[in-house]
Design a protein around this motif. Structure first.
Motif, PDB file in Angstrom:
ATOM      1  N   LYS B  11       0.830  -1.205   0.000  1.00  0.00           N
ATOM      2  CA  LYS B  11       0.000   0.000   0.000  1.00  0.00           C
ATOM      3  C   LYS B  11       0.862   1.250   0.000  1.00  0.00           C
ATOM      4  CE  LYS B  11      -4.380  -1.438   2.042  1.00  0.00           C
ATOM      5  NZ  LYS B  11      -5.182  -1.507   3.258  1.00  0.00           N
ATOM      6  N   ASP B  12       1.949   1.214   0.791  1.00  0.00           N
ATOM      7  CA  ASP B  12       2.863   2.354   0.821  1.00  0.00           C
ATOM      8  C   ASP B  12       3.451   2.601  -0.570  1.00  0.00           C
ATOM      9  OD1 ASP B  12       4.095   1.152   3.999  1.00  0.00           O
ATOM     10  OD2 ASP B  12       2.515   2.629   3.600  1.00  0.00           O
ATOM     11  N   VAL B  13       3.829   1.528  -1.233  1.00  0.00           N
ATOM     12  CA  VAL B  13       4.426   1.658  -2.574  1.00  0.00           C
ATOM     13  C   VAL B  13       3.396   2.254  -3.535  1.00  0.00           C
ATOM     14  CG1 VAL B  13       5.448   0.418  -4.529  1.00  0.00           C
ATOM     15  CG2 VAL B  13       6.019  -0.263  -2.186  1.00  0.00           C
ATOM     16  N   ALA B  14       2.156   1.779  -3.441  1.00  0.00           N
ATOM     17  CA  ALA B  14       1.107   2.276  -4.333  1.00  0.00           C
ATOM     18  C   ALA B  14       0.891   3.773  -4.114  1.00  0.00           C
ATOM     19  CB  ALA B  14      -0.195   1.508  -4.093  1.00  0.00           C
ATOM     20  N   ARG B  15       0.843   4.180  -2.833  1.00  0.00           N
ATOM     21  CA  ARG B  15       0.620   5.588  -2.504  1.00  0.00           C
ATOM     22  C   ARG B  15       1.795   6.424  -3.044  1.00  0.00           C
ATOM     23  NH1 ARG B  15       0.487   5.288   2.885  1.00  0.00           N
ATOM     24  NH2 ARG B  15      -1.479   4.133   2.804  1.00  0.00           N
ATOM     25  N   GLU B  16       3.002   5.963  -2.777  1.00  0.00           N
ATOM     26  CA  GLU B  16       4.207   6.675  -3.203  1.00  0.00           C
ATOM     27  C   GLU B  16       4.269   6.792  -4.736  1.00  0.00           C
ATOM     28  OE1 GLU B  16       6.592   7.990  -1.250  1.00  0.00           O
ATOM     29  OE2 GLU B  16       8.099   8.489  -2.776  1.00  0.00           O
ATOM     30  N   ALA B  17       3.877   5.717  -5.429  1.00  0.00           N
ATOM     31  CA  ALA B  17       3.958   5.707  -6.897  1.00  0.00           C
ATOM     32  C   ALA B  17       2.766   6.409  -7.537  1.00  0.00           C
ATOM     33  CB  ALA B  17       4.035   4.259  -7.403  1.00  0.00           C
ATOM     34  N   GLY B  18       1.706   6.631  -6.742  1.00  0.00           N
ATOM     35  CA  GLY B  18       0.500   7.231  -7.302  1.00  0.00           C
ATOM     36  C   GLY B  18      -0.219   6.289  -8.258  1.00  0.00           C
ATOM     37  N   VAL B  19      -0.176   4.999  -7.961  1.00  0.00           N
ATOM     38  CA  VAL B  19      -0.867   4.017  -8.803  1.00  0.00           C
ATOM     39  C   VAL B  19      -1.786   3.182  -7.921  1.00  0.00           C
ATOM     40  CG1 VAL B  19       1.080   3.865 -10.409  1.00  0.00           C
ATOM     41  CG2 VAL B  19       0.891   2.209  -8.535  1.00  0.00           C
ATOM     42  N   ALA B  20      -2.632   2.375  -8.566  1.00  0.00           N
ATOM     43  CA  ALA B  20      -3.542   1.508  -7.815  1.00  0.00           C
ATOM     44  C   ALA B  20      -2.772   0.354  -7.180  1.00  0.00           C
ATOM     45  CB  ALA B  20      -4.621   0.956  -8.750  1.00  0.00           C
ATOM     46  N   LEU B  21      -3.330  -0.158  -6.098  1.00  0.00           N
ATOM     47  CA  LEU B  21      -2.717  -1.285  -5.398  1.00  0.00           C
ATOM     48  C   LEU B  21      -2.547  -2.473  -6.343  1.00  0.00           C
ATOM     49  CD1 LEU B  21      -1.746  -2.268  -2.637  1.00  0.00           C
ATOM     50  CD2 LEU B  21      -4.085  -2.960  -2.111  1.00  0.00           C
ATOM     51  N   GLY B  22      -3.537  -2.658  -7.220  1.00  0.00           N
ATOM     52  CA  GLY B  22      -3.488  -3.775  -8.164  1.00  0.00           C
ATOM     53  C   GLY B  22      -2.277  -3.696  -9.085  1.00  0.00           C
ATOM     54  N   THR B  23      -1.889  -2.466  -9.435  1.00  0.00           N
ATOM     55  CA  THR B  23      -0.734  -2.293 -10.321  1.00  0.00           C
ATOM     56  C   THR B  23       0.541  -2.751  -9.618  1.00  0.00           C
ATOM     57  OG1 THR B  23      -1.862  -0.382 -11.258  1.00  0.00           O
ATOM     58  CG2 THR B  23       0.465  -0.623 -11.794  1.00  0.00           C
ATOM     59  N   VAL B  24       0.660  -2.369  -8.328  1.00  0.00           N
ATOM     60  CA  VAL B  24       1.837  -2.797  -7.560  1.00  0.00           C
ATOM     61  C   VAL B  24       1.856  -4.320  -7.482  1.00  0.00           C
ATOM     62  CG1 VAL B  24       3.018  -2.663  -5.339  1.00  0.00           C
ATOM     63  CG2 VAL B  24       1.788  -0.669  -6.221  1.00  0.00           C
ATOM     64  N   SER B  25       0.684  -4.890  -7.203  1.00  0.00           N
ATOM     65  CA  SER B  25       0.567  -6.347  -7.096  1.00  0.00           C
ATOM     66  C   SER B  25       1.031  -7.018  -8.381  1.00  0.00           C
ATOM     67  CB  SER B  25      -0.887  -6.712  -6.784  1.00  0.00           C
ATOM     68  OG  SER B  25      -1.090  -8.095  -6.936  1.00  0.00           O
ATOM     69  N   LYS B  26       0.620  -6.439  -9.514  1.00  0.00           N
ATOM     70  CA  LYS B  26       1.003  -7.023 -10.802  1.00  0.00           C
ATOM     71  C   LYS B  26       2.517  -7.000 -10.983  1.00  0.00           C
ATOM     72  CE  LYS B  26      -3.186  -6.005 -13.328  1.00  0.00           C
ATOM     73  NZ  LYS B  26      -3.810  -5.121 -14.296  1.00  0.00           N
ATOM     74  N   VAL B  41       6.340   2.156 -10.235  1.00  0.00           N
ATOM     75  CA  VAL B  41       6.297   1.237  -9.091  1.00  0.00           C
ATOM     76  C   VAL B  41       7.713   0.913  -8.643  1.00  0.00           C
ATOM     77  CG1 VAL B  41       5.681  -1.098  -8.361  1.00  0.00           C
ATOM     78  CG2 VAL B  41       4.054   0.259  -9.679  1.00  0.00           C
ATOM     79  N   GLU B  42       8.591   0.649  -9.611  1.00  0.00           N
ATOM     80  CA  GLU B  42       9.960   0.269  -9.259  1.00  0.00           C
ATOM     81  C   GLU B  42      10.694   1.431  -8.592  1.00  0.00           C
ATOM     82  OE1 GLU B  42      11.594  -1.385 -12.854  1.00  0.00           O
ATOM     83  OE2 GLU B  42      10.669  -3.353 -12.476  1.00  0.00           O
ATOM     84  N   ASP B  43      10.464   2.647  -9.120  1.00  0.00           N
ATOM     85  CA  ASP B  43      11.084   3.833  -8.503  1.00  0.00           C
ATOM     86  C   ASP B  43      10.587   4.014  -7.076  1.00  0.00           C
ATOM     87  OD1 ASP B  43      11.149   5.915 -11.554  1.00  0.00           O
ATOM     88  OD2 ASP B  43      12.377   4.219 -10.874  1.00  0.00           O
ATOM     89  N   ALA B  44       9.258   3.885  -6.899  1.00  0.00           N
ATOM     90  CA  ALA B  44       8.678   4.078  -5.567  1.00  0.00           C
ATOM     91  C   ALA B  44       9.199   3.019  -4.605  1.00  0.00           C
ATOM     92  CB  ALA B  44       7.153   4.039  -5.648  1.00  0.00           C
ATOM     93  N   ALA B  45       9.286   1.777  -5.090  1.00  0.00           N
ATOM     94  CA  ALA B  45       9.780   0.680  -4.250  1.00  0.00           C
ATOM     95  C   ALA B  45      11.215   0.961  -3.820  1.00  0.00           C
ATOM     96  CB  ALA B  45       9.688  -0.640  -5.009  1.00  0.00           C
ATOM     97  N   ALA B  46      12.006   1.492  -4.765  1.00  0.00           N
ATOM     98  CA  ALA B  46      13.403   1.797  -4.458  1.00  0.00           C
ATOM     99  C   ALA B  46      13.487   2.909  -3.412  1.00  0.00           C
ATOM    100  CB  ALA B  46      14.136   2.205  -5.741  1.00  0.00           C
ATOM    101  N   ARG B  47      12.686   3.981  -3.610  1.00  0.00           N
ATOM    102  CA  ARG B  47      12.701   5.114  -2.664  1.00  0.00           C
ATOM    103  C   ARG B  47      12.337   4.666  -1.255  1.00  0.00           C
ATOM    104  NH1 ARG B  47      10.435   7.994  -6.941  1.00  0.00           N
ATOM    105  NH2 ARG B  47       8.319   7.853  -6.133  1.00  0.00           N
TER     106      ARG B  47
END
Lengths: 344, 344
Positions: B11-26, B41-47
């Motif tokens: 959820k944190d990654v989704a919020r940070e990336a500004g995308v839906a939770l489903g996108t992060v899951s994918k 998503v990858e940038d947000a995950a890295a941050r």
């Protein structure tokens, strides 16, 4: 008797127990079977020394007993009937089915294949439209209705014969000016042989036929415009139409009704698929029936077969003609009289 | 900003990336998404320091990202539409769907549940008929159209309101002698509220109604016999029939045609389901439309929700009425005149 020194296989257990291979598979995979069957399999396994370790070997061999079915969607009676049959056939053999739908998006097809591979399946059955679908040789794949490459078996109806059968039937029922109408994908597939079979049969019989193909991109209005251009003084120029699908028959029926052209009195219609009304015994229209159950069973058998050295590239299963009210067949009434059946 | 010391979640990654939770899951599950989304998503995950180890944690937590759908089969338009929608909704959320069909065999339902559990799934959506289905509390389960227990959420159409809506509509269209006809399973389910809603609305309006229920075991002939007993001198006693399903409308239409009772002139028919002709825009008959897509999305949302503390036991989604040729609605013609629509 089994030779000493060689590990027993599931086939050995099935033979020893006198049961089908699928039954052994179910017992091994923990799927409930009748008590007496389970007992037979367990006794045979004990006699042959087919041990729990063999089960574990099966697991280590990375078998998931899962097969993926890739379809455009279930919003077409042929697709849902196919999915129903594939699911049933897999269950009979102790496998489960993952369903992936693509909504006719060819990019989605490639993504689906990638996804199901990552999620580990033992094989894929696919009905796809991408012209250049990368499958890979490492995973068993069976294609439905589309020839992809010599190494990928394709299962379909005998579409060519079905088209010929429709032509023969229209001519036999008295049609002098038969028409073939088609609307569908731009990608060439097995189903395009329906038109080819129709044309070949008409030419063989010297019939005055017309063949008209449209793509989905043209829209159903293209079909209506074509029909309107061939209605002169309230009369349609054609007295028989072979439509590439039952769904197209539905549209044509609706349009002809608007134009007050009567079916089957003025024009007889034959579709393709064998669509039933609410899955009752009644066909929606006169139609060439696809053998959906056999297509599913054949695809599953080929997919799960361990010996693929003799697998054909294309297997076409026989179709049948069924009258369904949009043609004028002679029928025998309860009183023994012959009359023309005209009701839909 | 995320608090220091706490591991980032999806959820944190989704919020940070500004995308839906489903996108992060994918992205995490290796399902292809658009390049720009993957990058985000990858940038947000890295941050956030959401590392490959987090992915591995996800795997160790034994998530299979697989949901099983248990259905009687796909040989019913409501079932195939539901399966299509559930598959679509799961794919959107990065899950795959295993389909298990039971052919209305209640023993098969119990076996299916056992099988899918052994094959490890994250949850089950089931449309079942077994009166006492053992589900267990350890695996998320959502039931469609059948209330099983307070702890198992059930998703259905608002069948009661739908029945009432059908009664109101028939009365509004001038019917004086409305009839409710039902044929279906002996097991009581949510769909039985259709008749209850019809009766309640008729009583509220003081209508002279009849309600007649049959079970599948009686056979469709029981319906035909009932209708024949109420045809006097070629006239049907009822001038409006609410059928429990569109499929029943199909049978009733066929029988009334044989008996030369005209629809909708002599009797108006309303079904339930919202079945479309070949999945076109056209309804098969006048009908109460089930919100299939919303039912699928709701079932999936509830199933995958991590917080189940506020999950209702029963969720009924709103239905709508759609005219489809078996009722006499006043329609405005192209010339602005009002006329009665009588075509099917």
């Amino acid at each position: 008797m089994r030779k000493a020194g060689k590990s027993p296989t599931m086939k050995d257990v099935a033979r020893e127990a006198g049961v089908a291979l699928g039954t052994v598979s179910k017992v091994i995979n923990g799927i409930p079977v009748g008590k007496s069957y389970r007992q037979k399999v367990e006794d045979a396994a004990a006699r042959l020394g087919y041990s729990v370790n063999s089960y574990a070997r099966g697991l280590r061999a990375d078998k998931t007993h899962t097969v993926a079915l890739i379809l455009p969607g279930l919003d077409h009676t042929f697709f849902s009937a196919l999915a129903d049959s594939v699911c049933h056939e897999l269950t009979l053999r102790g496998y489960r089915m993952v369903l992936a739908t693509t909504q006719f998006d060819t990019d989605a097809e490639a993504r689906c294949i990638q996804m199901v591979r990552q999620n580990k399946v033992d094989g894929i059955i696919g009905l796809t439209y991408a012209p250049d679908l990368a499958i890979g040789d490492d995973l068993p794949y069976v294609s439905i209705d589309r020839y992809i490459s010599p190494s990928i078996p394709c299962v379909s109806s005998d579409n060519f014969s079905g088209g010929g059968m429709a032509a023969e039937k229209l001519l036999e029922l008295g049609c002098k000016k038969p028409l073939f109408l088609r609307i569908g994908s731009e990608v060439i597939g097995e189903t395009d042989k329906r038109g080819a079979g129709f044309v070949a049969a008409c030419e063989l019989r010297g019939a005055d036929y017309t063949s008209q193909r449209f793509n989905d991109a043209d829209g159903i209005e293209a079909i209506f415009d074509f029909l309107d251009r061939h209605i002169q003084g309230g009369r349609l120029e054609f007295d028989g139409i072979f439509c590439s699908t039952d769904r197209l028959v539905y549209y044509v029926l609706k349009h002809l009704k608007d134009r007050r052209v009567r079916v089957p009195e003025d024009v007889q219609l034959i579709g393709f698929d064998g669509t039933r009304q609410f899955f009752t015994e009644d066909y929606f229209c006169s139609t060439i029936v696809q053998p959906v159950r056999q297509m599913a069973a054949t695809a599953v058998d080929i997919l799960l077969s361990e010996d693929r050295s003799h697998t054909p590239a294309l297997i076409c299963l026989p179709v049948t003609y069924a009258p369904g009210g949009t043609t004028q067949e002679a029928v025998t009434t309860a009183t023994g009289d012959m009359e023309w059946q005209v009701s839909i």
